[in-house]
Design a protein around this motif. Sequence first.
Motif, PDB file in Angstrom:
ATOM      1  N   UNK A  46       0.838  -1.208   0.000  1.00 52.07           N
ATOM      2  CA  UNK A  46       0.000   0.000   0.000  1.00 52.07           C
ATOM      3  C   UNK A  46       0.868   1.252   0.000  1.00 52.07           C
ATOM      4  N   UNK A  47       1.944   1.244   0.799  1.00 55.09           N
ATOM      5  CA  UNK A  47       2.862   2.392   0.815  1.00 55.09           C
ATOM      6  C   UNK A  47       3.502   2.546  -0.559  1.00 55.09           C
ATOM      7  N   UNK A  48       3.937   1.431  -1.143  1.00 59.54           N
ATOM      8  CA  UNK A  48       4.561   1.453  -2.460  1.00 59.54           C
ATOM      9  C   UNK A  48       3.578   1.952  -3.512  1.00 59.54           C
ATOM     10  N   UNK A  49       2.328   1.501  -3.451  1.00 57.12           N
ATOM     11  CA  UNK A  49       1.303   1.921  -4.411  1.00 57.12           C
ATOM     12  C   UNK A  49       1.018   3.409  -4.282  1.00 57.12           C
ATOM     13  N   UNK A  50       0.986   3.878  -3.067  1.00 60.82           N
ATOM     14  CA  UNK A  50       0.760   5.301  -2.816  1.00 60.82           C
ATOM     15  C   UNK A  50       1.894   6.136  -3.414  1.00 60.82           C
ATOM     16  N   UNK A  51       3.117   5.701  -3.189  1.00 63.19           N
ATOM     17  CA  UNK A  51       4.284   6.429  -3.723  1.00 63.19           C
ATOM     18  C   UNK A  51       4.324   6.335  -5.251  1.00 63.19           C
ATOM     19  N   UNK A  52       3.946   5.178  -5.782  1.00 59.90           N
ATOM     20  CA  UNK A  52       3.951   5.009  -7.237  1.00 59.90           C
ATOM     21  C   UNK A  52       2.910   5.923  -7.869  1.00 59.90           C
ATOM     22  N   UNK A  53       1.782   6.111  -7.229  1.00 53.38           N
ATOM     23  CA  UNK A  53       0.748   7.023  -7.742  1.00 53.38           C
ATOM     24  C   UNK A  53       1.244   8.467  -7.708  1.00 53.38           C
ATOM     25  N   UNK A  54       1.948   8.841  -6.636  1.00 55.98           N
ATOM     26  CA  UNK A  54       2.467  10.205  -6.504  1.00 55.98           C
ATOM     27  C   UNK A  54       3.525  10.509  -7.559  1.00 55.98           C
ATOM     28  N   UNK A  55       4.387   9.515  -7.827  1.00 51.80           N
ATOM     29  CA  UNK A  55       5.516   9.724  -8.735  1.00 51.80           C
ATOM     30  C   UNK A  55       5.249   9.204 -10.133  1.00 51.80           C
ATOM     31  N   UNK A  56       4.029   8.730 -10.378  1.00 57.09           N
ATOM     32  CA  UNK A  56       3.640   8.213 -11.690  1.00 57.09           C
ATOM     33  C   UNK A  56       4.602   7.106 -12.138  1.00 57.09           C
ATOM     34  N   UNK A  57       4.808   6.123 -11.269  1.00 58.27           N
ATOM     35  CA  UNK A  57       5.705   5.009 -11.542  1.00 58.27           C
ATOM     36  C   UNK A  57       4.881   3.736 -11.742  1.00 58.27           C
ATOM     37  N   UNK A  58       5.530   2.656 -12.219  1.00 61.29           N
ATOM     38  CA  UNK A  58       4.806   1.381 -12.419  1.00 61.29           C
ATOM     39  C   UNK A  58       4.257   0.862 -11.086  1.00 61.29           C
ATOM     40  N   UNK A  59       3.079   0.241 -11.177  1.00 57.72           N
ATOM     41  CA  UNK A  59       2.377  -0.208  -9.964  1.00 57.72           C
ATOM     42  C   UNK A  59       2.227  -1.733  -9.912  1.00 57.72           C
ATOM     43  N   UNK A  60       2.757  -2.448 -10.855  1.00 58.18           N
ATOM     44  CA  UNK A  60       2.554  -3.901 -10.966  1.00 58.18           C
ATOM     45  C   UNK A  60       2.980  -4.685  -9.739  1.00 58.18           C
ATOM     46  N   UNK A  61       4.210  -4.448  -9.260  1.00 56.19           N
ATOM     47  CA  UNK A  61       4.698  -5.184  -8.086  1.00 56.19           C
ATOM     48  C   UNK A  61       3.906  -4.798  -6.843  1.00 56.19           C
ATOM     49  N   UNK A  62       3.491  -3.542  -6.758  1.00 57.34           N
ATOM     50  CA  UNK A  62       2.713  -3.097  -5.597  1.00 57.34           C
ATOM     51  C   UNK A  62       1.351  -3.798  -5.571  1.00 57.34           C
ATOM     52  N   UNK A  63       0.697  -3.859  -6.727  1.00 52.92           N
ATOM     53  CA  UNK A  63      -0.618  -4.524  -6.809  1.00 52.92           C
ATOM     54  C   UNK A  63      -0.471  -6.017  -6.537  1.00 52.92           C
ATOM     55  N   UNK A  64       0.596  -6.626  -7.070  1.00 50.95           N
ATOM     56  CA  UNK A  64       0.833  -8.054  -6.835  1.00 50.95           C
ATOM     57  C   UNK A  64       1.072  -8.316  -5.344  1.00 50.95           C
ATOM     58  N   UNK A  65       1.881  -7.490  -4.708  1.00 46.72           N
ATOM     59  CA  UNK A  65       2.150  -7.650  -3.265  1.00 46.72           C
ATOM     60  C   UNK A  65       0.883  -7.459  -2.449  1.00 46.72           C
ATOM     61  N   UNK A  66       0.076  -6.460  -2.816  1.00 45.25           N
ATOM     62  CA  UNK A  66      -1.190  -6.208  -2.129  1.00 45.25           C
ATOM     63  C   UNK A  66      -2.138  -7.400  -2.295  1.00 45.25           C
ATOM     64  N   UNK A  67      -2.209  -7.939  -3.507  1.00 43.29           N
ATOM     65  CA  UNK A  67      -3.092  -9.089  -3.782  1.00 43.29           C
ATOM     66  C   UNK A  67      -2.628 -10.338  -3.032  1.00 43.29           C
ATOM     67  N   UNK A  68      -1.329 -10.625  -3.098  1.00 42.66           N
ATOM     68  CA  UNK A  68      -0.808 -11.815  -2.419  1.00 42.66           C
ATOM     69  C   UNK A  68      -0.970 -11.714  -0.903  1.00 42.66           C
ATOM     70  N   UNK A  69      -0.700 -10.533  -0.338  1.00 48.98           N
ATOM     71  CA  UNK A  69      -0.868 -10.335   1.106  1.00 48.98           C
ATOM     72  C   UNK A  69      -2.329 -10.495   1.514  1.00 48.98           C
ATOM     73  N   UNK A  70      -3.229  -9.925   0.718  1.00 47.09           N
ATOM     74  CA  UNK A  70      -4.668 -10.042   1.025  1.00 47.09           C
ATOM     75  C   UNK A  70      -5.123 -11.491   0.932  1.00 47.09           C
ATOM     76  N   UNK A  71      -4.652 -12.186  -0.114  1.00 47.06           N
ATOM     77  CA  UNK A  71      -5.010 -13.591  -0.274  1.00 47.06           C
ATOM     78  C   UNK A  71      -4.471 -14.432   0.886  1.00 47.06           C
ATOM     79  N   UNK A  72      -3.257 -14.142   1.336  1.00 44.40           N
ATOM     80  CA  UNK A  72      -2.662 -14.867   2.469  1.00 44.40           C
ATOM     81  C   UNK A  72      -3.492 -14.657   3.729  1.00 44.40           C
ATOM     82  N   UNK A  73      -3.904 -13.408   3.976  1.00 47.56           N
ATOM     83  CA  UNK A  73      -4.730 -13.123   5.155  1.00 47.56           C
ATOM     84  C   UNK A  73      -6.062 -13.861   5.045  1.00 47.56           C
TER      85      UNK A  73
END
Length: 177
Positions: A46-73
């Motif tokens: 989530x922190x990475x996704x927030x920073x990627x949105x601010x800096x207009x950077x790729x979000x793929x790894x952030x979304x993957x990490x968010x999805x995998x963490x949510x699925x694990x929980x």
Amino acid sequence: ERTQNNGQGFAITGLVTGIVALLLAFIPCFVVAGILLGGAAIVFAAVSLSRANENNQPKGMSIAGLSLGSLAVLISIVWIVSFIGAKGKFQDHFENIFNWVEHIDNLDDDIDEEFNNIESLDELERALDELEGVIDEVNVEVNDVVKDVHIDVKDVLDDAREEINEAKEHLEKDSIE
């Protein structure tokens, strides 16, 4: 150059933590670790996704990490709910076993009671046999009385017919004279 990679470290950390959390979530003994690491993966991603949105950077790894963490929980929570449900079933099963063992302890008393019931049933059967004999005797006596009454009624009816016939003959004689 440092600003371009700003948030990429969090994205990688979130992705790796999400993968490890997902692997641990599938192992029943490590569901708590799956929840904790999954939560950490969600935070990093989530922190990475927030920073990627601010800096207009790729979000793929952030979304993957968010999805995998949510699925694990989610998987860890499913395991915990399953354990809680299974605990109730096992508890009921063990209570039934203990009740059965306790019933075996009381089996001697139950067997004695059953033998007493059998003896009582034998006595009841004897009493019913005696009652059946009395009913048969009464039935024979009633049949004899009915036969006697039938014969008596027949005799009375025959006597009545004779008297009627005699009265008719007497009336016919009187009317002829």
